[in-house]
Each structure stands twice: as structure tokens, then as C-alpha cells.
Design an enzyme around this catalytic site. Structure first.
Site: not given
Ligand code: ATP
Ligand code: MG
Length: 562
Positions: A35, A262, A272
Site C-alpha cells: 500500500e 510477519r 508504517k
Molecule cells: P504495516 O503494518 O507496516 O503498515 P502493511 O502490512 O500494512 O504494513 P503493506 O504495504 O500492506 O503494509 O504490505 C505489503 C506486503 O508486505 C503485504 O503482503 C504484507 O503482508 C507484507 N508485509 C508487511 N509487513 C511485513 C512484515 N513485517 N513482515 C513480512 N511481510 C510484511
Molecule cells: Mg496493509
């Protein structure tokens, strides 16, 4: 089990099983779906390395799909930074795509669902909807609007789209099961009214799809074979499948969602939202502050793509939540920099040394090896003269036997140069040492082949010639948080654990002159001090170096003592 089988992670095993069951290898396709609401962090690197790694392993395409369904938080700046970071890591996506590319298709499918009596417009507020949801053990209550006619639903949905209703007044919900044991199946919201300009579609839309509705259908449109996401989406899988059922035709491939843990890392935060707080409240110097766990922060700190990829590989892909020690990440960058970083000399806390028997006005350029770990690294010349700087902590007037550095009456070797002996000191009115008067042994020059040059002395010090030295600002970074799990405390905000000494700025460090031409992101070992990287804001008029990591893991030592 063969050797090769054993080393497969559980997701690779799933792919292997699907291939064994008849899935055409050429249909394998993966995606990385960020995102664009922030910069990528080291957790994302796990997902990037996983998805692109599968692409490389199976020679399958990997799409970069921006999951841009929430215009209130998304920006072009984030899109640009995400692309830059993935490229820097060394991965190539097949197509750059956006969930917003599919807004029209999703809208048309939503109309199909309404026509089939599988979706309805709800006029209630989000609070009312939440109240009716029930609890995991208690079924929910049907919305009073659940049984609206198809015609009425079509008309209201059309008006939502045209922007006739204010935000929060209407939503489109899937009609599934208000008694489902899975709360996410209790008539989930598919669309909400949002009157926000979108970074790509502008003001075209007044309604935006929710993640669950957009994600699986985007996977289907792109024909992604394996949609890999983190564990928090496990309960969403049932809904992912329900939405797919509505559009799936068996002429096509049916995407499969699978979940992995994660990546969490000690001594940092990774959401984020929290990283954005650090940026907005100016606790750090932007998303790429070298203390941030972002890819751009790590790059500016001096990390290499190889060290991040190696870390991701070794830390692995797990089925259950876990925390990886940040020391592992530091280990891999240290390990790689040891192999590639040229050795140089820099003095961070200088005290003056005068070599009283070295002729005034004389200078010598001495040969210095660039990297003993790399036989192709060659050598350079460093200037030597009568007045030098050494580190203040490398001298004591009187020292016990364990002090292998310089003290009165004792000898040390100056790296790449001569053996010197401290004879006396000069002090200012406060008793601070201002000069150390030494003599040198002219026959002891390193590499000269004389008996004296081979003489063993206990310590070797780094130094710079004062008249030749270049000045630089040096930034010593440490962990941003003092607590292992800063966001793991119910009663305390994560910011309470900020390390007040996470940045120490040395305004005037003295470097050997070869560093005058160092360019942003060039990496060096400052001998005996650590690995350093030229900051992205550094110029030849104002050189700035960031410490990537010390030579050894000082934290491990501190923790052992406690
Ligand atoms: P955050 O919680 O840090 O804002 P998010 O999951 O909302 O992260 P996205 O941009 O939606 O962030 O993530 C893009 C991809 O990266 C998704 O498939 C998500 O599952 C993966 N991802 C995000 N954070 C992690 C993490 N800490 N470890 C492994 N994969 C991750
Ligand atoms: Mg997300």
C-alpha cells in the site's frame, strides 16, 4: 526426503505440491502488493525476497501491485520510493499495476452481485453496523436494509458513486451470513463513500473498494497463482474465497491465498503508522533517517542490498509469529563490509602528537593496503609528518599492563608507519593534555624490510597527519529504542523507549586526505572504529559520514554484563 526438499520453506512446499497435482508450471505467478502509504521497511523486505525469490526460482513473473484503495493515506511520493527500493534490492517486476486500475471492473462486478441479491446498500452509521455484528460466540443482527429490492440497491449504489451521499452515510455490503463464526463473513463492507482525490484516479470516484473486495479480485484479474500475505490475513481467507467464488470461471486460474508470519525485529517498530509518527513529529530526520528500519534508512546507513537479502534468507519464512534479533541484521552487513570496504584512517576525538625527532617541514607518503580481505583491492598512499592526531582515548600518561596503547615511556606502532615512543606531555590550565611529545624510530617503517620494521610492539594505532587531514562531520548512530519490544507494552507508548543517545554528532573529525573525493553512499572501514558510509547529503565542501556498525557487536557485550 532429499536434500533439496529439506531446504524448501513451507510456501515453496505448497507450490511444489500444486505442481505435483498438475498445476502448469507456466501458470505460476506472484505479486508484491504494497500500500503506498509509507516507505518500505525491513519487514517488507521479507515479503519482497519471498515473492521475487519464488519468481526467480520458478522463472515465473512477479507483479508489483500497488494496493491503492485508500486515497486518504496514499501518495505518489510513496509509490516512487517503493519502486526505488525494490530496484535497489536488485529485483525486477513483470508489470507495475495498481488496484485502482481495476476500479471500473470491481464496480461492474459489484453491480452483478447486487443483481444476484448478494450485496446491498446499508444506510446505517458505522457504529450501528458495528453494534449489530455480534460477538464471536453470539450471532449478529440483520441490518434493517438487508432485504432491500435489487432496484433500490442499484439506484442507491449508483447515487453513492455519483457523490450524492456524504461520507459515512452509506456502504455497500456483501450479503453473506450474520451468524457466521467468522466475524469477517458477517456481511462485510465492500464499498464506502470517500470524497477524496486519489493519487491516480483524481476525483473520478466517490466510492472506494475495501481491501478484502479489491485484493482477491485483483489477484484474479492478474491471474496470480499464489497470493502470499502475512498471518493477520488468515481469517480473511474465507472471505477471499467467497469473493472469488462470485467471479471465478473455471476457464481461468483460481488464485490461492496462503499466509506466513510477519518479520518482527527486536529494538525497533515496524508499523508504517508508527514510523510515520516518528517522521511527522521530527523524532527522526525523515523516512530515510539512518536509524529507521526502512529500506531507505538502511541504505543511507550503509547497508548493502546483499546484506539485506542474506538476512532475509537466513531469518527465513516462518509459520508462527516470532522476533528476529537485530544483531543478526548487523552481523550480515558487518560480514559483507569486511569483505568489500576499503580500510582508511580517521580520528574522531583528536589529541595532538608531535614527533620531536622528525624533521620539521618533511612529509612522506607511505604505502597503505586498502583491504587485507581482498587481494585485488590494491593500495594507496597516506601522508606522514611531524604533527599527527591520534584518538584521545589511545593515550594514558600512566597505564597498567593491559593497556596496549600509548603511554609515557612505552612504544606503539602507528599503522602503516613507524614505531613511536611517548616521552612527555603538555597540558592546558585545566590539566587537559594538549600535546603528546614522542620520538620515532626511523628504521621501523612498516614494510621496509629492516629488522626494526619487524620488531613487535603491543599496540597499533590509527592516526592522521594534521596538515594533510580533511575535516568531516561524523554521525554515530545507535539503536533508536532502548527496549527490545518498544510497541509491546500495553500501558506505555512506544515513544517512551526512544534512546536519547541514538545519534551523536561529531562536528570535526579528521580523516586521511584520500577521503576528500568520497561520494554519497561510498563505504569504508575506519580502522579500529567501525564501518562508515558517506551520507546522501554529503558534499566535497562538507563531508558527512554515517556509522553503519561498529567493528564488533558492543550490545552483545553490554547484555552479557547485565
Ligand atoms: P504495516 O503494518 O507496516 O503498515 P502493511 O502490512 O500494512 O504494513 P503493506 O504495504 O500492506 O503494509 O504490505 C505489503 C506486503 O508486505 C503485504 O503482503 C504484507 O503482508 C507484507 N508485509 C508487511 N509487513 C511485513 C512484515 N513485517 N513482515 C513480512 N511481510 C510484511
Ligand atoms: Mg496493509
Amino acid at each position: 526426503m532429499s536434500e533439496e526438499k529439506k531446504s524448501l520453506n513451507f510456501l515453496e512446499q505448497i507450490v511444489e505440491e500444486d505442481l505435483a497435482k498438475g498445476l502448469d508450471k507456466h501458470k505460476l505467478k506472484f505479486r508484491f502488493p504494497p500500500e503506498p502509504n509509507g516507505y518500505l521497511h525491513i519487514g517488507h523486505a521479507a515479503s519482497i525476497c519471498l515473492n521475487f525469490g519464488l519468481g526467480i526460482k520458478y522463472n515465473a513473473p512477479v507483479n508489483l501491485r500497488f494496493d491503492d484503495t485508500n486515497p486518504s493515506k496514499e501518495e505518489q511520493e510513496y509509490v516512487d520510493s517503493i519502486k526505488k527500493d525494490i530496484e535497489w534490492l536488485g529485483f525486477k517486476w513483470e508489470k507495475e499495476l495498481y488496484a485502482s486500475d481495476y476500479f471500473q471492473q470491481l464496480y461492474e462486478w459489484a453491480i452483478e452481485l447486487i443483481k444476484l441479491g448478494k450485496a446491498y446498500v446499508d444506510d446505517q452509521s458505522s457504529e450501528e453496523i458495528a453494534q449489530q455484528k455480534g460477538t464471536p460466540t453470539q450471532p449478529g443482527v440483520n441490518s434493517p436494509y438487508r432485504d432491500r429490492s435489487v432496484e433500490e440497491n442499484l439506484e442507491l449504489f449508483e447515487r453513492m458513486k455519483k457523490g450524492e451521499f456524504p461520507e459515512g452515510s452509506h456502504v455497500l455490503r456483501a450479503k453473506i451470513d450474520m451468524a457466521s463464526p467468522n466475524m469477517l463473513m458477517r456481511d462485510p463492507i465492500m464499498y464506502r463513500v470517500l470524497k477524496k482525490a486519489h493519487h491516480r484516479t483524481g476525483n473520478e470516484w466517490n466510492i472506494y473498494p475495501m481491501y478484502d473486495w479489491a485484493h482477491g479480485e485483483s489477484d484474479y484479474i492478474e491471474q496470480i497463482s499464489h497470493s502470499l500475505c502475512t498471518l493477520e490475513f488468515k481469517p480473511h481467507r474465507e472471505l477471499y474465497d467467497w469473493f472469488l467464488d462470485q467471479v471465478y470461471s473455471n476457464k481461468n486460474l483460481r488464485p490461492k491465498q496462503r499466509e506466513f508470519a510477519r518479520r518482527n525485529i527486536s529494538y525497533t517498530v515496524m508499523s508504517k503508522r508508527k514510523l510515520l509518527q516518528l517522521v511527522e513529529e521530527k523524532i527522526v530526520d525523515g523516512w530515510d533517517d539512518p536509524r529507521m528500519p526502512t529500506i531507505s534508512g538502511l541504505r543511507r546507513r550503509g547497508y548493502t542490498p546483499e546484506s539485506i537479502k542474506k538476512f532475509s534468507e537466513v531469518a527465513g519464512i516462518a509459520k508462527r509469529d516470532n522476533v528476529t534479533d537485530i544483531a543478526l541484521l548487523e552481523f550480515f552487513v558487518r560480514d559483507q563490509l569486511n569483505k568489500i570496504a576499503p580500510r582508511v584512517m580517521a580520528v574522531l576525538d583528536p589529541v595532538k602528537v608531535i614527533i620531536t625527532n622528525y624533521p620539521k617541514g618533511k612529509e612522506e607518503w607511505l604505502e597503505a593496503e586498502n583491504n587485507p580481505e581482498d587481494e585485488n583491492a590494491g593500495s594507496r598512499q597516506v601522508p606522514f609528518s611531524r604533527e599527527l592526531y591520534i584518538e584521545r582515548e589511545d593515550f594514558k600518561e600512566e597505564a597498567n599492563k593491559k593497556f596496549f596503547r600509548l603511554s609515557l615511556g612505552n612504544e606503539v606502532r602507528l599503522k602503516n608507519a613507524y614505531i613511536i615512543k611517548a616521552e612527555s606531555v603538555a597540558k592546558d590550565a585545566n590539566g587537559t593534555i594538549t600535546e603528546i611529545h614522542c620520538t620515532y624510530d626511523p628504521l621501523s617503517k612498516s614494510g621496509s624490510g629492516t629488522e626494526e620494521s619487524k620488531r613487535k610492539v603491543k599496540g597499533t594505532l590509527h592516526w592522521v597527519s594534521i596538515q594533510h587531514a580533511v575535516k568531516a562531520e561524523v554521525r554515530l548512530y545507535d539503536r533508536l529504542f532502548l527496549d527490545e519490544a518498544p510497541d509491546g507494552h500495553k500501558d506505555k507508548d512506544f515513544k517512551e523507549f526512544i534512546n536519547p543517545n541514538s545519534l551523536i554528532v561529531i562536528e570535526n573529525a579528521y580523516l586521511e586526505p584520500s577521503l576528500q573525493t568520497a561520494k554519497p553512499l561510498d563505504k569504508f572501514q575506519f580502522q579500529r572504529l567501525g564501518y562508515f558510509c558517506v551520507d546522501t547529503n554529503s558534499t566535497s565542501d562538507k563531508l558527512i559520514f554515517n556509522r553503519t556498525v561498529p567493528l564488533r557487536d558492543t550490545w552483545a557485550k553490554i547484555e552479557q554484563k547485565n
